[in-house]
Motif scaffolding. Structure first.
Motif, PDB file in Angstrom:
ATOM      1  N   THR A 165     -32.429 -29.134 -17.781  1.00 26.14           N
ATOM      2  CA  THR A 165     -31.882 -29.624 -18.652  1.00 26.14           C
ATOM      3  C   THR A 165     -32.683 -30.794 -19.211  1.00 26.14           C
ATOM      4  O   THR A 165     -33.274 -31.756 -18.552  1.00 26.14           O
ATOM      5  N   GLY A 166     -33.170 -30.952 -20.531  1.00 28.45           N
ATOM      6  CA  GLY A 166     -33.723 -32.035 -21.228  1.00 28.45           C
ATOM      7  C   GLY A 166     -35.222 -31.878 -21.022  1.00 28.45           C
ATOM      8  O   GLY A 166     -36.004 -32.895 -21.313  1.00 28.45           O
ATOM      9  N   GLN A 167     -35.667 -30.719 -20.709  1.00 24.03           N
ATOM     10  CA  GLN A 167     -37.184 -30.293 -20.347  1.00 24.03           C
ATOM     11  C   GLN A 167     -37.861 -29.528 -21.534  1.00 24.03           C
ATOM     12  O   GLN A 167     -37.095 -28.549 -21.883  1.00 24.03           O
ATOM     13  N   ALA A 168     -39.295 -29.668 -21.648  1.00 21.96           N
ATOM     14  CA  ALA A 168     -39.809 -28.384 -22.389  1.00 21.96           C
ATOM     15  C   ALA A 168     -41.316 -28.416 -21.779  1.00 21.96           C
ATOM     16  O   ALA A 168     -41.855 -29.133 -21.160  1.00 21.96           O
ATOM     17  N   VAL A 169     -41.677 -27.189 -22.161  1.00 20.49           N
ATOM     18  CA  VAL A 169     -43.013 -26.749 -21.678  1.00 20.49           C
ATOM     19  C   VAL A 169     -43.901 -26.325 -23.010  1.00 20.49           C
ATOM     20  O   VAL A 169     -43.393 -25.500 -23.827  1.00 20.49           O
ATOM     21  N   ARG A 170     -45.159 -26.842 -23.004  1.00 18.32           N
ATOM     22  CA  ARG A 170     -45.973 -26.426 -23.858  1.00 18.32           C
ATOM     23  C   ARG A 170     -46.311 -25.138 -23.742  1.00 18.32           C
ATOM     24  O   ARG A 170     -46.697 -24.627 -22.693  1.00 18.32           O
ATOM     25  N   ILE A 171     -46.224 -24.209 -24.892  1.00 20.57           N
ATOM     26  CA  ILE A 171     -46.629 -22.658 -24.520  1.00 20.57           C
ATOM     27  C   ILE A 171     -47.527 -22.079 -25.595  1.00 20.57           C
ATOM     28  O   ILE A 171     -47.249 -22.562 -26.917  1.00 20.57           O
ATOM     29  N   PHE A 172     -48.189 -20.984 -25.339  1.00 16.14           N
ATOM     30  CA  PHE A 172     -49.268 -20.511 -26.451  1.00 16.14           C
ATOM     31  C   PHE A 172     -48.803 -18.907 -26.337  1.00 16.14           C
ATOM     32  O   PHE A 172     -48.182 -18.289 -25.619  1.00 16.14           O
ATOM     33  N   THR A 173     -49.059 -18.580 -27.450  1.00 14.98           N
ATOM     34  CA  THR A 173     -48.954 -17.057 -27.824  1.00 14.98           C
ATOM     35  C   THR A 173     -49.274 -16.149 -26.695  1.00 14.98           C
ATOM     36  O   THR A 173     -50.451 -16.061 -26.308  1.00 14.98           O
ATOM     37  N   GLY A 174     -48.544 -15.394 -26.255  1.00 16.23           N
ATOM     38  CA  GLY A 174     -48.619 -14.157 -25.349  1.00 16.23           C
ATOM     39  C   GLY A 174     -48.455 -14.768 -23.894  1.00 16.23           C
ATOM     40  O   GLY A 174     -48.460 -14.385 -22.895  1.00 16.23           O
ATOM     41  N   ALA A 175     -47.911 -16.050 -23.784  1.00 14.76           N
ATOM     42  CA  ALA A 175     -47.857 -16.649 -22.335  1.00 14.76           C
ATOM     43  C   ALA A 175     -46.489 -16.311 -21.833  1.00 14.76           C
ATOM     44  O   ALA A 175     -45.465 -16.233 -22.699  1.00 14.76           O
ATOM     45  N   PRO A 176     -46.261 -16.192 -20.423  1.00 16.73           N
ATOM     46  CA  PRO A 176     -45.004 -16.047 -19.855  1.00 16.73           C
ATOM     47  C   PRO A 176     -43.901 -17.059 -20.053  1.00 16.73           C
ATOM     48  O   PRO A 176     -44.416 -18.197 -20.251  1.00 16.73           O
ATOM     49  N   LEU A 177     -42.714 -16.812 -20.666  1.00 16.68           N
ATOM     50  CA  LEU A 177     -41.615 -17.697 -20.541  1.00 16.68           C
ATOM     51  C   LEU A 177     -41.206 -18.272 -19.457  1.00 16.68           C
ATOM     52  O   LEU A 177     -40.974 -17.648 -18.551  1.00 16.68           O
ATOM     53  N   PRO A 178     -41.366 -19.731 -19.160  1.00 13.55           N
ATOM     54  CA  PRO A 178     -41.100 -20.238 -18.063  1.00 13.55           C
ATOM     55  C   PRO A 178     -39.648 -20.056 -17.522  1.00 13.55           C
ATOM     56  O   PRO A 178     -38.700 -19.728 -18.416  1.00 13.55           O
ATOM     57  N   ASP A 179     -39.320 -19.743 -16.230  1.00 16.42           N
ATOM     58  CA  ASP A 179     -38.054 -19.967 -15.933  1.00 16.42           C
ATOM     59  C   ASP A 179     -37.078 -20.942 -16.374  1.00 16.42           C
ATOM     60  O   ASP A 179     -37.577 -22.073 -16.414  1.00 16.42           O
ATOM     61  N   GLY A 180     -35.874 -20.809 -16.800  1.00 13.00           N
ATOM     62  CA  GLY A 180     -34.889 -21.840 -17.122  1.00 13.00           C
ATOM     63  C   GLY A 180     -35.012 -21.683 -18.478  1.00 13.00           C
ATOM     64  O   GLY A 180     -34.049 -22.028 -19.420  1.00 13.00           O
ATOM     65  N   ALA A 181     -36.190 -21.497 -19.358  1.00 12.26           N
ATOM     66  CA  ALA A 181     -36.295 -21.519 -20.830  1.00 12.26           C
ATOM     67  C   ALA A 181     -35.752 -20.193 -21.483  1.00 12.26           C
ATOM     68  O   ALA A 181     -35.759 -19.078 -20.882  1.00 12.26           O
ATOM     69  N   ASP A 182     -35.293 -20.228 -22.548  1.00 14.98           N
ATOM     70  CA  ASP A 182     -34.662 -18.945 -23.389  1.00 14.98           C
ATOM     71  C   ASP A 182     -34.884 -18.884 -24.707  1.00 14.98           C
ATOM     72  O   ASP A 182     -34.635 -18.172 -25.437  1.00 14.98           O
ATOM     73  N   ALA A 183     -36.001 -19.897 -25.386  1.00 19.13           N
ATOM     74  CA  ALA A 183     -36.391 -19.869 -26.411  1.00 19.13           C
ATOM     75  C   ALA A 183     -37.591 -20.613 -26.705  1.00 19.13           C
ATOM     76  O   ALA A 183     -38.115 -21.505 -25.888  1.00 19.13           O
ATOM     77  N   VAL A 184     -38.257 -20.615 -28.023  1.00 22.32           N
ATOM     78  CA  VAL A 184     -39.448 -21.007 -28.234  1.00 22.32           C
ATOM     79  C   VAL A 184     -39.487 -21.738 -29.681  1.00 22.32           C
ATOM     80  O   VAL A 184     -38.837 -21.148 -30.452  1.00 22.32           O
ATOM     81  N   VAL A 185     -39.837 -22.881 -29.784  1.00 28.86           N
ATOM     82  CA  VAL A 185     -39.748 -23.740 -30.895  1.00 28.86           C
ATOM     83  C   VAL A 185     -41.228 -23.742 -31.419  1.00 28.86           C
ATOM     84  O   VAL A 185     -42.143 -24.129 -30.744  1.00 28.86           O
ATOM     85  N   MET A 186     -41.567 -23.345 -32.758  1.00 29.91           N
ATOM     86  CA  MET A 186     -42.684 -23.632 -33.216  1.00 29.91           C
ATOM     87  C   MET A 186     -43.230 -24.869 -33.121  1.00 29.91           C
ATOM     88  O   MET A 186     -42.797 -25.999 -33.494  1.00 29.91           O
ATOM     89  N   GLN A 187     -44.811 -25.023 -32.762  1.00 27.99           N
ATOM     90  CA  GLN A 187     -45.278 -26.465 -32.803  1.00 27.99           C
ATOM     91  C   GLN A 187     -45.281 -26.937 -34.140  1.00 27.99           C
ATOM     92  O   GLN A 187     -44.936 -28.345 -34.126  1.00 27.99           O
ATOM     93  N   GLU A 188     -45.363 -26.250 -35.260  1.00 28.47           N
ATOM     94  CA  GLU A 188     -45.338 -27.086 -36.546  1.00 28.47           C
ATOM     95  C   GLU A 188     -44.035 -27.837 -36.851  1.00 28.47           C
ATOM     96  O   GLU A 188     -44.089 -28.695 -37.630  1.00 28.47           O
ATOM     97  N   ASP A 189     -42.868 -27.340 -36.055  1.00 20.69           N
ATOM     98  CA  ASP A 189     -41.644 -27.997 -36.229  1.00 20.69           C
ATOM     99  C   ASP A 189     -41.398 -29.368 -35.562  1.00 20.69           C
ATOM    100  O   ASP A 189     -40.626 -30.109 -35.703  1.00 20.69           O
ATOM    101  N   CYS A 190     -42.257 -29.381 -34.496  1.00 17.42           N
ATOM    102  CA  CYS A 190     -42.172 -30.551 -33.471  1.00 17.42           C
ATOM    103  C   CYS A 190     -43.251 -31.655 -33.511  1.00 17.42           C
ATOM    104  O   CYS A 190     -44.288 -31.528 -34.269  1.00 17.42           O
ATOM    105  N   THR A 191     -42.820 -32.703 -33.148  1.00 14.72           N
ATOM    106  CA  THR A 191     -43.503 -33.853 -33.038  1.00 14.72           C
ATOM    107  C   THR A 191     -43.787 -33.980 -31.367  1.00 14.72           C
ATOM    108  O   THR A 191     -42.963 -34.704 -30.550  1.00 14.72           O
ATOM    109  N   ALA A 192     -45.267 -33.939 -31.182  1.00 20.29           N
ATOM    110  CA  ALA A 192     -45.513 -34.283 -29.672  1.00 20.29           C
ATOM    111  C   ALA A 192     -46.297 -35.623 -29.272  1.00 20.29           C
ATOM    112  O   ALA A 192     -46.871 -36.135 -29.988  1.00 20.29           O
TER     113      ALA A 192
END
Length: 405
Positions: A90-117
Motif C-alpha cells: 500500500t502506498g508504493q509504486a515501481v517504475r516499469i517498462f514495456t514488456g517487463a513483468p508486473l511486480p507482485d502486489g501491483a494490478d495496474a500500470v499508469v503511463m509515465q506521461e501522466d505522472c510526475t516523478a
C-alpha cells in the motif's frame, strides 16, 4: 473427352498426402503441416506492462485526480528481462517498462506521461482500474493449446507464431518430387543456336518454376525427340518421382508418343473439353503418376494452373481451395462452344473496389507475352451465351495476392 471438373477430380483422387518428415523451424517456411502445432509455454508467461510507466495498486489511486494527485513511494524498477523481486505494498509504486513483468502486489500500470516523478516519490493524477495497461499471462495462448492446425501452408507469420510457442521442430508433409520433360524435335534450350524451323523451349522452365512456387521439388529431364526411343530414355529419369509432367506429344498425331510410350493402358483420360488445352492426359507411367500437357506454351501453362497446382497441393496435404472469385467484364466475349474456355485477362479495380477483367483481344495459345501480363483467367463454361461488358463472370487469379477477396 471429359470435362475440366471431372479431369481435376480424377487427378485429385490419385494424389494422397505424402508422408511426414520433421524439419527445423528455420526450414519450415512454405511447408504444409502434417500435425498441429501445440504451444510449449504460456504467452506471455507472466502479467506484463503494455507501456512504460508505473506499476501500482489500483486501490491506492481510487480518489486520484489532476486536482488531487496521489503521492506514492518509489521502491524500485522492473525492466524487460530484469523484473522487480519485491512486492508492491500500500502506498508504493515501481517504475516499469514495456514488456517487463508486473511486480507482485501491483494490478495496474499508469503511463509515465501522466505522472510526475521525483527521486523518492511519484505523483499520480489518474485513477486506473485493475488491469489497466497490463497484458495478463496467457493473453496470446497457453501451454498445451493448439496454435496452428494440420494442413496449413506455413507463412512467415506462422513461423513467428511457432517460434513464440517455443516449437523448434515441425512435422510437415514431404515436398512432392516432380520430373518435367519437354518433347519435340523443333525445340531447343534458351541460348542454343536455332536451326531452320526450330523454336526456343519455354515449357519445361516455366513448369519447373511453377512446381517450385507451389512447394514442390522440380527436376528438369531435358527435351525428348519425337521418337519413342528418345521419349522412353529420358522419361526413365523420372524413376522415384511423385509425378512426371510432360509438355507436348500428348495429342494423337504421328509424332505424339506420350500416350502410347508412357501411358500405355494405364490412362485415366487423354482429352479434356477445354481451350486452350484439350490434349491433356493423366494416368501412370510405370510406378509414377503421369500428367501430359499440351505443347503450346499458353495451353501448357493454363493446364498447369488447372491441374498441376491442385495436384501439388493435394500431395502436400492441403485441402482443395473451394473459394470462387468474380469480376465484371470490361469488354464483351462471344458465345462459348462445347469446350470450356479460359480467357486470359488483366484486372483493374473500380472506385468501390470491385475487380474488372479486361480480356486480351487476341487469345492465341502461343502468346507467352500476354500470358505473363495476365492477372486472371476468365472462366467460360461450355455452351455459355455471349457475355456483355459489365456482366459478372468467374475468374481464376494467376498471382497470389492479386485479389483482395
Amino acid at each position: 473427352m471429359i470435362s475440366v471438373t471431372e479431369a481435376r477430380a480424377r487427378i485429385l483422387a490419385s494424389c494422397r498426402p505424402l508422408p511426414a518428415e520433421t524439419v527445423a523451424l528455420t526450414d519450415a517456411l512454405g511447408r504444409v503441416l502434417a500435425d498441429p502445432v501445440t504451444a510449449r509455454l504460456t504467452q506471455p508467461p507472466f502479467a506484463a506492462a503494455m507501456m512504460d510507466g508505473w506499476a501500482v495498486r489500483a486501490a491506492d489511486l481510487a480518489g486520484a485526480s489532476p486536482e488531487s494527485p496521489v503521492t506514492l513511494a518509489r521502491i524500485g524498477e522492473s525492466a524487460a528481462g530484469h523484473g522487480f523481486a519485491g512486492t508492491v505494498a500500500t502506498g508504493q509504486a515501481v517504475r516499469i517498462f514495456t514488456g517487463a513483468p508486473l511486480p507482485d502486489g501491483a494490478d495496474a500500470v499508469v503511463m509515465q506521461e501522466d505522472c510526475t516523478a521525483e527521486s523518492a516519490v511519484v505523483r499520480v493524477p489518474v485513477a486506473p482500474k485493475p488491469g489497466k495497461f497490463v497484458r495478463p499471462a496467457g493473453l496470446d495462448f497457453r501451454e498445451g493449446e493448439p496454435v496452428l492446425p494440420a494442413g496449413r501452408r506455413l507463412t512467415s507469420r506462422d513461423v513467428a507464431l511457432a517460434a513464440a510457442a517455443n516449437v523448434p521442430w515441425l512435422k510437415v508433409h514431404r515436398r512432392p518430387r516432380v520430373a518435367v520433360l519437354a518433347t519435340g524435335d523443333e525445340v531447343r534450350l534458351p541460348g542454343e543456336p536455332l536451326g531452320p524451323g526450330q523454336i526456343v523451349s519455354s515449357n519445361a522452365l516455366g513448369l519447373c518454376a511453377l512446381v517450385t512456387t507451389q512447394g514442390g521439388v522440380a527436376g528438369n529431364l531435358g527435351i525428348a525427340g519425337d521418337t519413342p526411343e528418345s521419349l522412353a530414355a529420358l522419361a526413365a529419369g523420372a524413376e522415384g518421382a511423385d509425378l512426371l509432367v510432360t509438355a507436348g506429344g500428348a495429342s494423337k498425331g504421328d509424332y505424339d508418343h506420350v500416350r502410347t510410350v508412357l501411358g500405355g493402358g494405364a490412362l485415366e483420360f487423354d482429352e479434356v473439353a477445354m481451350k486452350p488445352g484439350k490434349a491433356v492426359l493423366f494416368g501412370r507411367a510405370g510406378s509414377v503418376r503421369l500428367l501430359g500437357l499440351p505443347g503450346n506454351p499458353v495451353s501448357a501453362a493454363v493446364c498447369a494452373v488447372l491441374f498441376l497446382k491442385p495436384a501439388l497441393a493435394a500431395l502436400q496435404g492441403l485441402a482443395p481451395d473451394a473459394r470462387r472469385h468474380f469480376a465484371r467484364l470490361a469488354a464483351p466475349l462471344p458465345a462459348c462452344d462445347s469446350r470450356a474456355d479460359f480467357v486470359r485477362a488483366t484486372l483493374a479495380w473500380t472506385d468501390t473496389g470491385e475487380p474488372v477483367a479486361a480480356p486480351f483481344p487476341k487469345q492465341d495459345s502461343a502468346m507467352t507475352s500476354r500470358l505473363a501480363r495476365a492477372d486472371a483467367l476468365v472462366v467460360r463454361e461450355p455452351g455459355a451465351p455471349p457475355a456483355e461488358a459489365g456482366d459478372r463472370v468467374e475468374i481464376i487469379p494467376l498471382a497470389e495476392g492479386c485479389l483482395n477477396l
